[in-house]
Design a protein around this motif. Sequence first.
Motif, short mmCIF file in Angstrom:
data_model
loop_
_atom_site.label_atom_id
_atom_site.label_comp_id
_atom_site.label_asym_id
_atom_site.label_seq_id
_atom_site.Cartn_x
_atom_site.Cartn_y
_atom_site.Cartn_z
N VAL A 20 0.84 -1.21 0.00
CA VAL A 20 0.00 0.00 0.00
C VAL A 20 0.86 1.25 0.00
O VAL A 20 0.59 2.21 -0.72
N GLY A 21 1.91 1.20 0.80
CA GLY A 21 2.82 2.33 0.84
C GLY A 21 3.48 2.58 -0.50
O GLY A 21 3.61 3.72 -0.93
N GLY A 22 3.83 1.50 -1.17
CA GLY A 22 4.44 1.65 -2.48
C GLY A 22 3.48 2.26 -3.48
O GLY A 22 3.84 3.17 -4.23
N VAL A 23 2.26 1.74 -3.47
CA VAL A 23 1.26 2.29 -4.40
C VAL A 23 0.97 3.75 -4.07
O VAL A 23 0.87 4.60 -4.95
N ARG A 24 0.85 4.00 -2.77
CA ARG A 24 0.54 5.37 -2.35
C ARG A 24 1.69 6.30 -2.75
O ARG A 24 1.47 7.41 -3.24
N ASN A 25 2.92 5.85 -2.51
CA ASN A 25 4.06 6.69 -2.86
C ASN A 25 4.14 6.92 -4.37
O ASN A 25 4.45 8.02 -4.83
N ALA A 26 3.84 5.84 -5.13
CA ALA A 26 3.89 5.98 -6.58
C ALA A 26 2.83 6.97 -7.06
O ALA A 26 3.11 7.86 -7.86
N TRP A 27 1.61 6.80 -6.51
CA TRP A 27 0.55 7.72 -6.92
C TRP A 27 0.87 9.13 -6.46
O TRP A 27 0.69 10.10 -7.20
N GLY A 28 1.34 9.22 -5.22
CA GLY A 28 1.72 10.52 -4.71
C GLY A 28 2.83 11.14 -5.52
O GLY A 28 2.83 12.33 -5.80
N GLY A 29 3.77 10.29 -5.92
CA GLY A 29 4.85 10.79 -6.74
C GLY A 29 4.35 11.30 -8.08
O GLY A 29 4.78 12.34 -8.57
N TYR A 30 3.39 10.56 -8.66
CA TYR A 30 2.83 10.99 -9.94
C TYR A 30 2.11 12.32 -9.77
O TYR A 30 2.31 13.26 -10.55
N VAL A 31 1.26 12.35 -8.74
CA VAL A 31 0.50 13.58 -8.51
C VAL A 31 1.47 14.72 -8.17
O VAL A 31 1.34 15.84 -8.69
N ASP A 32 2.42 14.41 -7.30
CA ASP A 32 3.40 15.44 -6.92
C ASP A 32 4.17 15.91 -8.14
O ASP A 32 4.49 17.10 -8.26
N LEU A 33 4.47 14.94 -9.02
CA LEU A 33 5.23 15.31 -10.22
C LEU A 33 4.45 16.31 -11.06
O LEU A 33 5.00 17.28 -11.57
N ARG A 34 3.17 16.04 -11.16
CA ARG A 34 2.34 16.98 -11.94
C ARG A 34 2.32 18.34 -11.25
O ARG A 34 2.43 19.38 -11.90
N HIS A 35 2.14 18.31 -9.94
CA HIS A 35 2.14 19.58 -9.22
C HIS A 35 3.49 20.28 -9.35
O HIS A 35 3.55 21.50 -9.52
#
Lengths: 173, 293
Positions: free
Chosen positions: B57-72
Amino acid sequence: MSMAFHAQAETHIEVYRFYPGAVPGTAFLAVVLQVSLPLYIPQATLLALPMLITLYFGLSRRNPSNGLLLGTGIGLFQDGVSRLPFGLYGIANTVVGFLASSIGARLDVEHAFSRLALAFGFYHFHQVIYATTKWLILAQPEDFFSKRLLIASLVNAVIAVPLFKLLDRFRRA
Amino acid sequence: MLAVPGRHRSLTLLAIIMVAQILLLAIQIKREQDVRLIRVWAVAVVTPFQRAGNYVVGGVRNAWGGYVDLRHIRKENQELRAENDRLKLRLSEADGRAAEATRLAALLEFRDAKPELKSLPARVIGSSAVASSRVILLNRGEKDGVRRDMAVITPDGVVGKIIEAFPDTSQVLVLTDKESGVGALLETSRTQGVVNGLGEAILALNYVAPFQAVQVGERILTSGLDRVFPKDLPVGTVLSVEQGNPFQKIRVTPAARLDRLEEVLILLAVPGALPARSSKGTSPAGQPATKNP
């Protein structure tokens, strides 16, 4: 999950049958004597009557399922009256009952000497199981072998011969 | 119903009974910190799965967060770039204002140093569209008192003179223009001559006799004889000297930075100067103006 553990379904040889009530009555009496005799005879603490009863009926009936169930019952009852955690003697007597029943068909268990040797050996085996259980689960030390245990095993082996002879009288023809 | 081979039934029963009794013991036994053994085992069994699940879950969350953060971060990066450009422009403007303030301060200091020269600060707002003509446009005109033939200087030196005065603006003929000229003299020898423009960056000091000693690097000042520029204002520096006939060929580097004029001073009144002319070609007194050298 439903499993049938009828004697007829097992690949074993049930040689001896006992009168109704002989098995539970003998087991009950053994446990009662085990906890009562030391009150009057201190040396009686060397006895392991419940184990001997489990051994005898296991060797006689030669049914592993019945043997382990009998050992379980005797052991749990012994735990209960001894104010020990349930399962301590239960596990040890369960294994004794199963093993005794398993080898009963392979050995001559009627001869006095064999009974003597079996009682001696199973006493130590029983002690190993008991000490292992106490060490692993209760995290309490227990002797696997000692001078006192050796004496106790010899005493029980000697007592087993006449005791087993006496119990033979409860066999049904 | 599970069909268990006969020879395994007793073993299966043994296993079940043993596990049951072990669990029975675990329920009764308390280990350290008064925690039941069964609970310790239960936690130990569940913990690896919890860790694995937490890891996934942490990996998925970090990946999604990273994607979203990357866009931001990309958007933020664009915004920061735009703001950086704006700030650079503002900084450049601020630097320009600061430089202007420095120049104006220099002008003010010059004015204060020479109170006898009534001067008017002006800003260069345009230049001539013709390459051959060195003319600049100032933001001061007749309304400000500007008249023809008024001298235009900077604290560094002579710039030129007013050739046309309009109501709000005025034109200046810069010293580098071929038509321009100023009476000058050598600082050391006090030899007089005329500095003329050549239509390029350097000037020429004319009418200096061959026998006159001229040193490279020698300063050239206004002589005041043209009655336009006051005396002893910097004109330039001798760049090169060649003997010629009938006069020496002397090249001069202008003192004022004639290619980077931004603020100048218009001398409204110079002692002994010729009367300045209005746009109509007459002086304030109505008399026609004399021709400058």
